[in-house]
Design a protein around this motif. Structure first.
Motif, mmCIF file in Angstrom:
data_model
loop_
_atom_site.group_PDB
_atom_site.id
_atom_site.type_symbol
_atom_site.label_atom_id
_atom_site.label_comp_id
_atom_site.label_asym_id
_atom_site.label_seq_id
_atom_site.Cartn_x
_atom_site.Cartn_y
_atom_site.Cartn_z
ATOM 1 N N PRO A 1 0.655 -1.283 0.112
ATOM 2 C CA PRO A 1 -0.314 -0.184 0.155
ATOM 3 C C PRO A 1 0.798 1.521 0.103
ATOM 4 C CG PRO A 1 0.076 -0.817 2.188
ATOM 5 C CD PRO A 1 1.105 -1.863 1.373
ATOM 6 N N SER A 2 0.544 2.500 -0.692
ATOM 7 C CA SER A 2 1.174 3.537 -0.275
ATOM 8 C C SER A 2 1.256 4.057 0.700
ATOM 9 C CB SER A 2 -0.078 4.666 -1.225
ATOM 10 O OG SER A 2 1.180 5.813 -1.376
ATOM 11 N N THR A 3 2.470 3.989 1.111
ATOM 12 C CA THR A 3 2.732 4.730 2.712
ATOM 13 C C THR A 3 2.663 6.216 2.613
ATOM 14 O OG1 THR A 3 4.840 4.035 2.913
ATOM 15 C CG2 THR A 3 3.099 2.232 3.729
ATOM 16 N N SER A 4 3.551 7.075 1.565
ATOM 17 C CA SER A 4 3.527 8.386 1.811
ATOM 18 C C SER A 4 2.138 9.531 1.234
ATOM 19 C CB SER A 4 4.444 8.783 0.034
ATOM 20 O OG SER A 4 4.386 8.549 -0.797
ATOM 21 N N THR A 5 1.240 8.652 0.937
ATOM 22 C CA THR A 5 0.283 9.626 1.096
ATOM 23 C C THR A 5 -0.876 9.921 1.952
ATOM 24 O OG1 THR A 5 -1.111 7.849 -1.408
ATOM 25 C CG2 THR A 5 0.763 9.915 -1.433
ATOM 26 N N ASP A 6 -0.985 8.593 2.743
ATOM 27 C CA ASP A 6 -1.149 8.664 4.367
ATOM 28 C C ASP A 6 -1.535 10.150 4.696
ATOM 29 O OD1 ASP A 6 1.543 9.464 5.416
ATOM 30 O OD2 ASP A 6 0.867 7.551 6.677
ATOM 31 N N GLU A 7 -2.619 10.260 6.112
ATOM 32 C CA GLU A 7 -3.008 11.271 6.021
ATOM 33 C C GLU A 7 -2.080 11.871 7.433
ATOM 34 O OE1 GLU A 7 -6.153 12.735 6.353
ATOM 35 O OE2 GLU A 7 -6.104 11.213 4.491
ATOM 36 N N LYS A 8 -1.719 11.503 7.625
ATOM 37 C CA LYS A 8 0.000 11.861 8.378
ATOM 38 C C LYS A 8 0.377 13.266 7.297
ATOM 39 C CE LYS A 8 4.259 11.172 10.294
ATOM 40 N NZ LYS A 8 5.187 10.278 9.908
ATOM 41 N N HIS A 9 0.915 12.579 6.908
ATOM 42 C CA HIS A 9 1.741 13.193 5.089
ATOM 43 C C HIS A 9 1.041 14.647 4.777
ATOM 44 C CE1 HIS A 9 4.593 9.763 5.848
ATOM 45 N NE2 HIS A 9 5.382 10.782 6.216
ATOM 46 N N VAL A 10 -0.548 13.640 4.519
ATOM 47 C CA VAL A 10 -1.488 15.202 4.187
ATOM 48 C C VAL A 10 -1.423 16.157 5.022
ATOM 49 C CG1 VAL A 10 -3.645 15.611 3.346
ATOM 50 C CG2 VAL A 10 -3.083 13.461 2.533
ATOM 51 N N THR A 11 -1.438 15.984 6.004
ATOM 52 C CA THR A 11 -1.370 16.658 7.484
ATOM 53 C C THR A 11 -0.401 17.867 7.172
ATOM 54 O OG1 THR A 11 -1.956 15.499 8.463
ATOM 55 C CG2 THR A 11 -4.178 16.477 8.408
ATOM 56 N N THR B 1 8.897 25.362 -2.627
ATOM 57 C CA THR B 1 8.326 24.434 -3.393
ATOM 58 C C THR B 1 8.058 23.218 -2.830
ATOM 59 O OG1 THR B 1 10.812 24.120 -3.358
ATOM 60 C CG2 THR B 1 10.074 26.306 -4.293
ATOM 61 N N SER B 2 7.252 21.934 -4.182
ATOM 62 C CA SER B 2 7.373 20.603 -4.189
ATOM 63 C C SER B 2 9.659 19.910 -3.393
ATOM 64 C CB SER B 2 7.236 19.917 -5.283
ATOM 65 O OG SER B 2 5.680 20.617 -5.409
ATOM 66 N N ARG B 3 9.461 20.667 -3.603
ATOM 67 C CA ARG B 3 11.043 20.021 -3.702
ATOM 68 C C ARG B 3 11.548 19.711 -2.080
ATOM 69 N NH1 ARG B 3 15.325 21.085 -7.577
ATOM 70 N NH2 ARG B 3 14.828 19.203 -8.397
ATOM 71 N N LYS C 1 8.598 13.360 -4.221
ATOM 72 C CA LYS C 1 8.765 14.936 -4.966
ATOM 73 C C LYS C 1 7.264 14.640 -6.198
ATOM 74 C CE LYS C 1 10.152 17.941 -7.988
ATOM 75 N NZ LYS C 1 11.102 18.014 -9.446
ATOM 76 N N GLY C 2 6.875 13.391 -5.673
ATOM 77 C CA GLY C 2 6.031 12.831 -6.761
ATOM 78 C C GLY C 2 4.788 12.898 -5.500
ATOM 79 N N SER C 3 5.268 12.100 -4.978
ATOM 80 C CA SER C 3 3.952 11.803 -3.629
ATOM 81 C C SER C 3 3.852 13.599 -3.204
ATOM 82 C CB SER C 3 4.803 11.069 -2.464
ATOM 83 O OG SER C 3 5.191 9.652 -2.879
ATOM 84 N N VAL C 4 4.288 14.243 -2.753
ATOM 85 C CA VAL C 4 4.125 16.063 -2.633
ATOM 86 C C VAL C 4 3.130 16.240 -3.213
ATOM 87 C CG1 VAL C 4 4.585 17.806 -2.385
ATOM 88 C CG2 VAL C 4 6.564 15.860 -0.709
ATOM 89 N N SER C 5 3.305 15.671 -5.378
ATOM 90 C CA SER C 5 2.580 16.466 -6.231
ATOM 91 C C SER C 5 1.307 16.001 -5.898
ATOM 92 C CB SER C 5 3.633 16.527 -7.056
ATOM 93 O OG SER C 5 4.422 16.968 -7.305
ATOM 94 N N THR C 6 1.235 14.770 -5.546
ATOM 95 C CA THR C 6 -0.024 14.537 -5.610
ATOM 96 C C THR C 6 -1.252 14.275 -4.735
ATOM 97 O OG1 THR C 6 1.222 11.539 -6.490
ATOM 98 C CG2 THR C 6 -1.659 11.478 -5.303
ATOM 99 N N ILE C 7 -0.191 14.458 -2.966
ATOM 100 C CA ILE C 7 -0.543 15.007 -1.651
ATOM 101 C C ILE C 7 -1.305 16.592 -2.329
ATOM 102 C CG2 ILE C 7 -0.867 16.225 0.228
ATOM 103 C CD1 ILE C 7 1.267 13.632 0.442
ATOM 104 N N LEU C 8 -0.387 17.703 -2.649
ATOM 105 C CA LEU C 8 -1.146 18.946 -3.081
ATOM 106 C C LEU C 8 -1.894 19.017 -4.850
ATOM 107 C CD1 LEU C 8 2.369 20.670 -3.796
ATOM 108 C CD2 LEU C 8 0.460 20.768 -1.697
ATOM 109 N N LYS C 9 -2.261 18.018 -4.823
ATOM 110 C CA LYS C 9 -3.159 17.975 -6.930
ATOM 111 C C LYS C 9 -4.244 16.984 -6.331
ATOM 112 C CE LYS C 9 -2.519 15.744 -10.375
ATOM 113 N NZ LYS C 9 -2.049 15.414 -11.220
#
Length: 102
Positions: A29-39, A52-54, A64-72
């Protein structure tokens, strides 16, 4: 669609399959787009919209891709010039309205 896939799907439907959607697969499972990272990213963006995303990826410790997914996808933000602005003004407007109501 390749001929090989057509034969494969034909065989599956002949054996009794009724849906065209993919079946559940086991996997990591994806662990980098969980609620903890989103908040965490939401709090960082609310503090400073010019990150910046970086920068966010380095601070939080995810790609950086996970950050972009969370932001978008999760926060509904997009980049305009050098600031993160909400698409339908949902994240910041909600935050502002909560503060006004308090």
């Amino acid at each position: 669609m390749s001929q090989k896939n057509v034969y494969k799907w034909y065989k599956l439907f002949k054996e009794g399959r009724e849906r065209v959607e993919d079946e559940e697969r086991s996997g990591r499972p994806s662990t980098s787009t969980d609620e903890k990272h989103v908040t965490e990213i939401k709090d960082l963006v609310l503090q400073n919209r010019r990150l910046t995303s970086r920068d966010l990826a380095d601070i939080v410790g995810i790609s950086k891709g996970s950050v972009s997914t969370i932001l978008k996808d999760h926060l509904g933000l997009r980049r305009v010039k050098s600031r993160l602005v909400p698409k339908p003004l949902n994240l910041f407007e909600k935050e502002r309205r909560i503060n006004v109501c308090k």
